[in-house]
Design an enzyme around this catalytic site. Structure first.
Site, PDB file in Angstrom:
ATOM      1  N   GLY A 107       0.809  -1.216   0.000  1.00 50.08           N
ATOM      2  CA  GLY A 107       0.000   0.000   0.000  1.00 50.08           C
ATOM      3  C   GLY A 107       0.837   1.258   0.000  1.00 50.08           C
ATOM      4  N   ASP A 119       1.215 -11.514   6.851  1.00 46.56           N
ATOM      5  CA  ASP A 119       1.829 -10.716   5.779  1.00 46.56           C
ATOM      6  C   ASP A 119       3.205 -10.211   6.199  1.00 46.56           C
ATOM      7  OD1 ASP A 119      -0.050  -9.224   7.527  1.00 46.56           O
ATOM      8  OD2 ASP A 119       0.849  -7.472   6.570  1.00 46.56           O
ATOM      9  N   ASN A 120       3.547 -10.376   7.464  1.00 45.29           N
ATOM     10  CA  ASN A 120       4.865  -9.961   7.945  1.00 45.29           C
ATOM     11  C   ASN A 120       5.751 -11.165   8.246  1.00 45.29           C
ATOM     12  OD1 ASN A 120       4.034  -7.319   7.732  1.00 45.29           O
ATOM     13  ND2 ASN A 120       3.452  -7.128   9.877  1.00 45.29           N
ATOM     14  N   ARG A 147      14.916  -0.402   1.382  1.00 40.97           N
ATOM     15  CA  ARG A 147      15.380  -1.571   2.115  1.00 40.97           C
ATOM     16  C   ARG A 147      15.705  -2.723   1.176  1.00 40.97           C
ATOM     17  NH1 ARG A 147       9.951  -3.616   5.337  1.00 40.97           N
ATOM     18  NH2 ARG A 147       8.892  -4.460   3.501  1.00 40.97           N
ATOM     19  N   LYS A 162       9.847   2.047   0.797  1.00 42.13           N
ATOM     20  CA  LYS A 162       8.663   2.032   1.658  1.00 42.13           C
ATOM     21  C   LYS A 162       8.324   3.474   2.020  1.00 42.13           C
ATOM     22  CE  LYS A 162       7.278  -0.262   5.991  1.00 42.13           C
ATOM     23  NZ  LYS A 162       7.716  -1.274   6.957  1.00 42.13           N
ATOM     24  N   ASP A 218      -2.439   6.783   3.096  1.00 43.22           N
ATOM     25  CA  ASP A 218      -1.879   7.861   2.275  1.00 43.22           C
ATOM     26  C   ASP A 218      -0.629   7.436   1.499  1.00 43.22           C
ATOM     27  OD1 ASP A 218      -0.002   7.677   4.283  1.00 43.22           O
ATOM     28  OD2 ASP A 218      -0.303   9.706   5.062  1.00 43.22           O
ATOM     29  N   GLY A 219      -0.206   6.192   1.721  1.00 44.01           N
ATOM     30  CA  GLY A 219       0.960   5.708   0.977  1.00 44.01           C
ATOM     31  C   GLY A 219       2.290   6.245   1.476  1.00 44.01           C
ATOM     32  N   ARG A 242       6.056 -13.398   1.070  1.00 42.92           N
ATOM     33  CA  ARG A 242       5.497 -13.528   2.414  1.00 42.92           C
ATOM     34  C   ARG A 242       4.531 -14.707   2.453  1.00 42.92           C
ATOM     35  NH1 ARG A 242       5.348  -7.723   4.083  1.00 42.92           N
ATOM     36  NH2 ARG A 242       6.372  -6.583   2.421  1.00 42.92           N
TER      37      ARG A 242
HETATM   38  P1  AMP Z   1       2.144  -3.195   8.011  1.00 42.92           P
HETATM   39  O1  AMP Z   1       1.416  -2.880   9.269  1.00 42.92           O
HETATM   40  O2  AMP Z   1       3.256  -2.226   7.699  1.00 42.92           O
HETATM   41  O3  AMP Z   1       2.591  -4.613   7.915  1.00 42.92           O
HETATM   42  O4  AMP Z   1       1.093  -2.947   6.845  1.00 42.92           O
HETATM   43  C1  AMP Z   1      -0.093  -3.675   6.686  1.00 42.92           C
HETATM   44  C2  AMP Z   1      -0.774  -3.250   5.408  1.00 42.92           C
HETATM   45  O5  AMP Z   1      -1.155  -1.877   5.473  1.00 42.92           O
HETATM   46  C3  AMP Z   1       0.073  -3.353   4.151  1.00 42.92           C
HETATM   47  O6  AMP Z   1      -0.776  -3.710   3.108  1.00 42.92           O
HETATM   48  C4  AMP Z   1       0.603  -1.954   3.980  1.00 42.92           C
HETATM   49  O7  AMP Z   1       0.988  -1.683   2.651  1.00 42.92           O
HETATM   50  C5  AMP Z   1      -0.591  -1.136   4.406  1.00 42.92           C
HETATM   51  N1  AMP Z   1      -0.230   0.205   4.881  1.00 42.92           N
HETATM   52  C6  AMP Z   1       0.361   0.530   6.048  1.00 42.92           C
HETATM   53  N2  AMP Z   1       0.523   1.856   6.144  1.00 42.92           N
HETATM   54  C7  AMP Z   1       0.022   2.407   5.019  1.00 42.92           C
HETATM   55  C8  AMP Z   1      -0.122   3.746   4.520  1.00 42.92           C
HETATM   56  N3  AMP Z   1       0.307   4.802   5.215  1.00 42.92           N
HETATM   57  N4  AMP Z   1      -0.697   3.905   3.319  1.00 42.92           N
HETATM   58  C9  AMP Z   1      -1.134   2.859   2.602  1.00 42.92           C
HETATM   59  N5  AMP Z   1      -1.027   1.579   3.016  1.00 42.92           N
HETATM   60  C10 AMP Z   1      -0.471   1.352   4.213  1.00 42.92           C
HETATM   61 MG    MG Z   2       3.724  -5.450   6.641  1.00 40.80          MG
END
Ligand code: AMP
Ligand code: MG
Length: 493
Positions: free
Chosen positions: A93, A253-254, A177, A114, A126-127, A184
């Site tokens: 995302g 997913d992690n 990174r 990232k 917001d990406g 995953r």
């Molecule tokens: P994470 O908690 O980093 O493992 O992320 C879990 C999911 O949320 C993944 O699909 C990420 O790409 C998405 N995600 C986390 N933060 C954001 C963000 N600020 N904007 C868009 N997607 C996000």
């Molecule tokens: Mg993740």
């Protein structure tokens, strides 16, 4: 001034072999990209020219504003169980895979950004990423690597020149990174959940070729693959326990197929030993507490095994039986890895049947005593050499530990090492410097609030050499003082 533009020799197998597993995408242009940290050693390992990267062109690339020549930037699709609940579509995302390079040792490595902007997988997000969490991932990843724990690594951190709304406005940042891949458990789940069995098979073949190439010709390669991933994850989580690491968000997913630690969010190292330690503000029920991590890893691997069922046997009952056997084998595998490391932590090179109890009982002496986990093992090496004072001083009430001590000394008397070699061996596995929570917080806050990166770089230098005690670094050795209070971390997305 370096005039050579940064060059990457990409060889992008994910993009070329796995069409349909991602969306080709571009980063968003950052208004004012600036490099705040560059991992020169890693860059050189990747065959990159660090001097060329340390430039406005490098900053533009690492922010996602400009794709370097040969890159095939893409957002990967994946699903995942988050805190036990399944999301059929997560995906990158806010990340972009730039491409793959072959490092100096001939290993294929992903370079991923990232925080480079929205993608088709962003959902409500917001990406973006902000400086504090980007630097946390940088710091903890490098610390883990130095501790000998498989992990993704930070290549660079850049600020974008934007302010991003989080808790207040924070500097926007992007982390570049490096991972041996970004495959995953959730990647397999994405296609399995859609019933796209052919795609699961292609993905498994790709993962085998990339991570476990020796299995490619085995007639039972998918079973061997499942075993290999179970083994890699069992070894990984055992290593986390050895150093007191709490990942914090062990969603499927992690969890990598390679066995590398990935996605450092609300992670932390324990100061005081505490099996129930939880730092993440969102982990209300302690699902991902310190001592739960092996059990959760097993649960995550069961979800992985489910995605492979059709590859394990055409008969579903048979497939389930095969997978269950492997998942049941996780605990003894993990315990064996754990015990192997614990033996070394307490100074043993030989094995006896009572060693697991001895190691477990060492931890039990610390439970509820606010004894610092890192200092305990480091001071235990002094005790191995006859000086029990430092380790005893960690306890308010050393009663239980005083009973353990002669048991351990008796065991040492049957272990074939000189005291000198034992002390050296213990000091080589028990770190003196870990990224202490209070030091991490101070470094990140100075960086994002005051634009002062000196504490971050100082701390990074310290944790990159965790086993060698150096003069002048006393402030990095001990736990936080009581006024630091209970530590809470946030996903900080
Ligand atoms: P994470 O908690 O980093 O493992 O992320 C879990 C999911 O949320 C993944 O699909 C990420 O790409 C998405 N995600 C986390 N933060 C954001 C963000 N600020 N904007 C868009 N997607 C996000
Ligand atoms: Mg993740």
């Amino acid at each position: 001034m370096n005039t050579q533009p940064p060059q990457f020799v990409f060889d992008n197998t994910y993009a070329t072999q796995l069409e349909g597993y991602y969306v080709p995408w571009q980063g968003e242009a950052a208004p004012q990209p600036e490099i705040v940290a560059l991992n020169r050693d890693l860059a050189e390992d990747l065959g990159l020219d660090a001097a060329a990267l340390d430039s406005p062109e490098g900053a533009a690339i690492f922010s996602g504003s400009v794709a370097p020549e040969g890159a095939t930037p893409l957002a990967q699709a994946y699903a995942g169980h988050q805190f036990g609940g399944f999301s059929q579509q997560l995906g990158d995302g806010r990340a972009l895979l730039l491409g793959e390079v072959i490092d100096r040792n001939g290993n294929r490595r992903d370079i991923q950004l990232k925080g480079s902007g929205r993608t088709p997988f962003s959902r409500g997000g917001d990406g973006k990423a902000v400086l504090g969490p980007v630097l946390r991932e940088y710091l903890i990843g490098e610390a883990m690597h130095a501790l000998g724990i498989p992990t993704t690594r930070a290549l660079a951190a850049v600020t974008t020149g934007e302010k991003i709304a989080r808790e207040g406005m924070q500097p926007g940042a992007v982390l570049a990174r490096v991972a041996s891949s970004h495959l995953r458990v959730g990647t397999f789940q994405f296609f399995a959940a859609r019933g796209e069995q052919d795609k699961v098979r292609t993905l498994a073949d790709y993962a085998i070729a990339r991570h476990y190439p020796d299995l490619a010709d085995s007639p039972t390669k998918y079973l061997e693959f499942l075993k290999a991933v179970i083994d890699a994850q069992a070894a990984l989580v055992a290593k986390w326990l050895h150093v007191g690491f709490v990942h914090g968000v062990m969603n499927t997913d992690n969890v990598t197929i390679s066995g590398e630690t990935i996605d450092y969010g609300p992670c932390a190292f324990v100061d005081a030993y505490d099996p129930n330690a939880v730092f993440s503000s969102i982990d209300q029920n302690g699902r991902y507490a310190f001592a739960n991590q092996p059990g959760i890893t097993q649960w995550n691997l069961a979800r992985f095994a489910e995605t492979l069922l059709a590859l394990l046997d055409a008969d579903e009952d048979n497939a389930v039986r095969i997978a269950t056997n492997q998942i049941n084998a996780f605990k003894p595998r993990c315990s064996a890895f754990w015990l192997d490391g614990m033996r070394r932590k307490i100074g043993l090179v030989s094995s006896e049947p009572g060693d697991a109890d001895l190691a477990n009982d060492a931890l039990a002496t610390m439970d509820g005593q606010s004894v610092d986990h890192t200092l305990f093992f480091r001071h235990l090496a002094r005790a191995a050499n006859g000086d029990t004072g430092p380790v005893l001083s960690l306890f308010d009430n050393a009663g239980q530990f005083s009973e353990w001590l002669p048991r351990w000394q008796d065991r040492l008397s049957r272990d074939p090492q000189t005291p000198e070699s034992r002390v050296a061996a213990m000091d080589a596995v028990n770190p003196v410097y870990i990224p202490r929570n209070h030091m991490v917080e101070a470094a990140l806050t100075a960086a994002w609030q005051d634009g002062n990166l000196a504490p971050f770089h100082d701390l990074l230098d310290v944790v990159k050499q965790p086993f060698t005690k150096r003069d002048g670094l006393d402030a990095y050795e001990g736990p936080a003082t009581k006024d630091f209070g209970p530590y809470r971390t946030f996903c900080g997305t």
